[in-house]
Design a protein around this motif. Structure first.
Motif, mmCIF file in Angstrom:
data_model
loop_
_atom_site.group_PDB
_atom_site.id
_atom_site.type_symbol
_atom_site.label_atom_id
_atom_site.label_comp_id
_atom_site.label_asym_id
_atom_site.label_seq_id
_atom_site.Cartn_x
_atom_site.Cartn_y
_atom_site.Cartn_z
ATOM 1 N N VAL A 131 12.589 -85.007 -87.080
ATOM 2 C CA VAL A 131 11.201 -84.657 -87.964
ATOM 3 C C VAL A 131 11.508 -82.821 -87.933
ATOM 4 O O VAL A 131 10.607 -82.287 -88.916
ATOM 5 N N TRP A 132 12.273 -82.072 -87.223
ATOM 6 C CA TRP A 132 12.643 -80.786 -87.496
ATOM 7 C C TRP A 132 13.555 -80.958 -88.715
ATOM 8 O O TRP A 132 12.886 -79.711 -89.521
ATOM 9 N N ALA A 133 14.313 -81.825 -89.164
ATOM 10 C CA ALA A 133 14.698 -81.611 -90.101
ATOM 11 C C ALA A 133 14.529 -81.736 -91.510
ATOM 12 O O ALA A 133 14.498 -80.997 -92.437
ATOM 13 N N ILE A 134 12.781 -82.681 -91.515
ATOM 14 C CA ILE A 134 11.841 -83.062 -92.292
ATOM 15 C C ILE A 134 11.176 -81.764 -92.692
ATOM 16 O O ILE A 134 11.376 -80.791 -94.144
ATOM 17 N N PHE A 135 10.672 -81.435 -91.374
ATOM 18 C CA PHE A 135 10.082 -80.150 -91.771
ATOM 19 C C PHE A 135 10.996 -78.764 -92.404
ATOM 20 O O PHE A 135 10.600 -78.073 -93.235
ATOM 21 N N PHE A 136 11.920 -78.357 -91.942
ATOM 22 C CA PHE A 136 12.861 -77.909 -92.296
ATOM 23 C C PHE A 136 13.249 -78.254 -93.779
ATOM 24 O O PHE A 136 12.869 -76.380 -94.539
ATOM 25 N N PHE A 137 13.541 -78.965 -94.093
ATOM 26 C CA PHE A 137 14.072 -79.099 -95.529
ATOM 27 C C PHE A 137 12.484 -79.032 -96.744
ATOM 28 O O PHE A 137 13.146 -78.282 -97.404
ATOM 29 N N GLY A 138 11.802 -79.111 -96.397
ATOM 30 C CA GLY A 138 10.505 -78.777 -96.840
ATOM 31 C C GLY A 138 10.125 -77.734 -97.420
ATOM 32 O O GLY A 138 9.489 -77.050 -97.764
ATOM 33 N N TYR A 139 9.825 -77.096 -95.761
ATOM 34 C CA TYR A 139 9.954 -75.085 -96.444
ATOM 35 C C TYR A 139 10.767 -74.655 -97.139
ATOM 36 O O TYR A 139 10.304 -74.111 -97.651
ATOM 37 N N VAL A 140 12.425 -75.172 -96.621
ATOM 38 C CA VAL A 140 13.569 -73.915 -97.580
ATOM 39 C C VAL A 140 13.036 -75.193 -99.271
ATOM 40 O O VAL A 140 13.475 -73.963 -100.036
ATOM 41 N N LEU A 148 10.574 -75.643 -100.497
ATOM 42 C CA LEU A 148 8.938 -75.156 -101.502
ATOM 43 C C LEU A 148 9.633 -73.403 -101.141
ATOM 44 O O LEU A 148 8.678 -72.815 -102.137
ATOM 45 N N GLY A 149 10.664 -72.685 -100.298
ATOM 46 C CA GLY A 149 10.701 -71.414 -100.558
ATOM 47 C C GLY A 149 11.678 -71.070 -101.703
ATOM 48 O O GLY A 149 11.535 -70.258 -102.860
ATOM 49 N N ILE A 150 12.426 -71.930 -102.307
ATOM 50 C CA ILE A 150 13.377 -72.087 -103.342
ATOM 51 C C ILE A 150 13.123 -72.420 -104.787
ATOM 52 O O ILE A 150 12.783 -71.729 -105.172
ATOM 53 N N ILE A 151 12.076 -73.268 -104.860
ATOM 54 C CA ILE A 151 10.453 -72.630 -105.872
ATOM 55 C C ILE A 151 10.225 -72.352 -106.392
ATOM 56 O O ILE A 151 9.988 -71.760 -106.825
ATOM 57 N N GLY A 152 9.612 -71.935 -105.056
ATOM 58 C CA GLY A 152 8.671 -70.849 -105.047
ATOM 59 C C GLY A 152 9.871 -69.064 -105.477
ATOM 60 O O GLY A 152 8.768 -68.557 -106.657
ATOM 61 N N GLY A 180 -0.551 -72.855 -105.303
ATOM 62 C CA GLY A 180 -0.120 -74.286 -104.757
ATOM 63 C C GLY A 180 1.041 -74.656 -104.135
ATOM 64 O O GLY A 180 0.644 -75.629 -102.767
ATOM 65 N N LEU A 181 2.141 -73.999 -103.847
ATOM 66 C CA LEU A 181 2.972 -73.840 -103.576
ATOM 67 C C LEU A 181 2.613 -73.628 -102.097
ATOM 68 O O LEU A 181 3.603 -73.952 -100.601
ATOM 69 N N ALA A 182 1.879 -72.640 -101.649
ATOM 70 C CA ALA A 182 1.307 -71.569 -100.422
ATOM 71 C C ALA A 182 0.488 -73.040 -99.714
ATOM 72 O O ALA A 182 0.713 -72.724 -98.524
ATOM 73 N N ALA A 183 -0.308 -73.815 -100.436
ATOM 74 C CA ALA A 183 -0.901 -74.563 -99.987
ATOM 75 C C ALA A 183 -0.464 -75.844 -99.505
ATOM 76 O O ALA A 183 -0.822 -76.070 -98.255
ATOM 77 N N ILE A 184 0.690 -76.093 -100.505
ATOM 78 C CA ILE A 184 1.515 -77.138 -99.889
ATOM 79 C C ILE A 184 2.046 -76.585 -98.784
ATOM 80 O O ILE A 184 2.709 -77.524 -97.062
ATOM 81 N N ALA A 185 2.935 -76.083 -98.235
ATOM 82 C CA ALA A 185 3.418 -75.851 -97.069
ATOM 83 C C ALA A 185 2.410 -74.559 -95.903
ATOM 84 O O ALA A 185 2.139 -74.944 -94.634
ATOM 85 N N LEU A 186 0.855 -73.868 -96.704
ATOM 86 C CA LEU A 186 -0.297 -74.272 -95.719
ATOM 87 C C LEU A 186 -0.504 -75.803 -94.814
ATOM 88 O O LEU A 186 -0.842 -76.594 -93.821
#
Length: 177
Positions: free
Chosen positions: A94-103, A105-109, A134-140
């Motif tokens: 779970v930790w890895a899924i969220f970590f890679f999701g945020y990373v 989003l950050g790279i795309i941003g 949109g990316l900020a909304a996904i992160a939220l």
């Protein structure tokens, strides 16, 4: 801020990984033995793995779900005491899924930001910058999902916490950051 979670309702908060630090007179070698014996019992409410100075406690497989927490404990012998540090967290998957999701989003941003500002300097259309909200909304959304998951796993966190407290025969206050 230190809170003693006596009731399940206090778990919902902005903290991500509750932790504790406890000093005890139980020698580290005895603590290791206590943990091993308790976690190896067939009817134990928690399962886990113990090595020198380290322990991971989890909910048994039959009761575990995607949001089930785990307790990672490290302990080290000092002169006449043992310092125990505990960290509650999600399953590493779970930790890895969220970590890679945020990373991701950050790279795309960053890419969108660089492209948008490059286009702005060249006096071209900067409509791509509308992707950033949109990316900020996904992160939220990811953050809110993580908080909901933490609330789903709160009761099991208390199971882990009380199991550990019963092993050392002492109360442990959780520090939230």
């Amino acid at each position: 801020m230190v809170q003693n979670f006596g009731y399940f309702g206090h778990m919902s908060s902005l903290n991500i990984r509750p932790r504790f630090k406890k000093v005890t007179v139980i020698p580290a070698t005895e603590l290791k033995s206590i943990l091993k014996n308790a976690l190896s019992k067939e009817d134990a409410t928690c399962i886990g793995h113990v090595t020198d100075g380290y322990c991971t406690m989890k909910i048994p497989l039959k009761d575990r779900h995607f949001w089930s927490p785990q307790l990672t404990i490290s302990f080290e012998q000092e002169e006449e005491t043992t310092v125990i540090r505990g960290l509650y967290g999600p399953n590493p998957t779970v930790w890895a899924i969220f970590f890679f999701g945020y990373v991701t989003l950050g790279i795309i941003g960053l890419f969108v930001l660089a492209l948008g500002f490059s286009r702005m300097m060249l006096d071209l259309g900067v409509g791509i910058l509308w992707v950033l909200p949109g990316l900020a909304a996904i992160a939220l959304g990811m953050y809110l999902i993580a908080q909901a998951g933490q609330n789903i796993g709160a009761e099991q966190m208390y199971t882990l916490h009380h199991f550990f407290e019963n092993l050392i025969h002492d109360k442990v206050s959780i520090k939230v950051i």
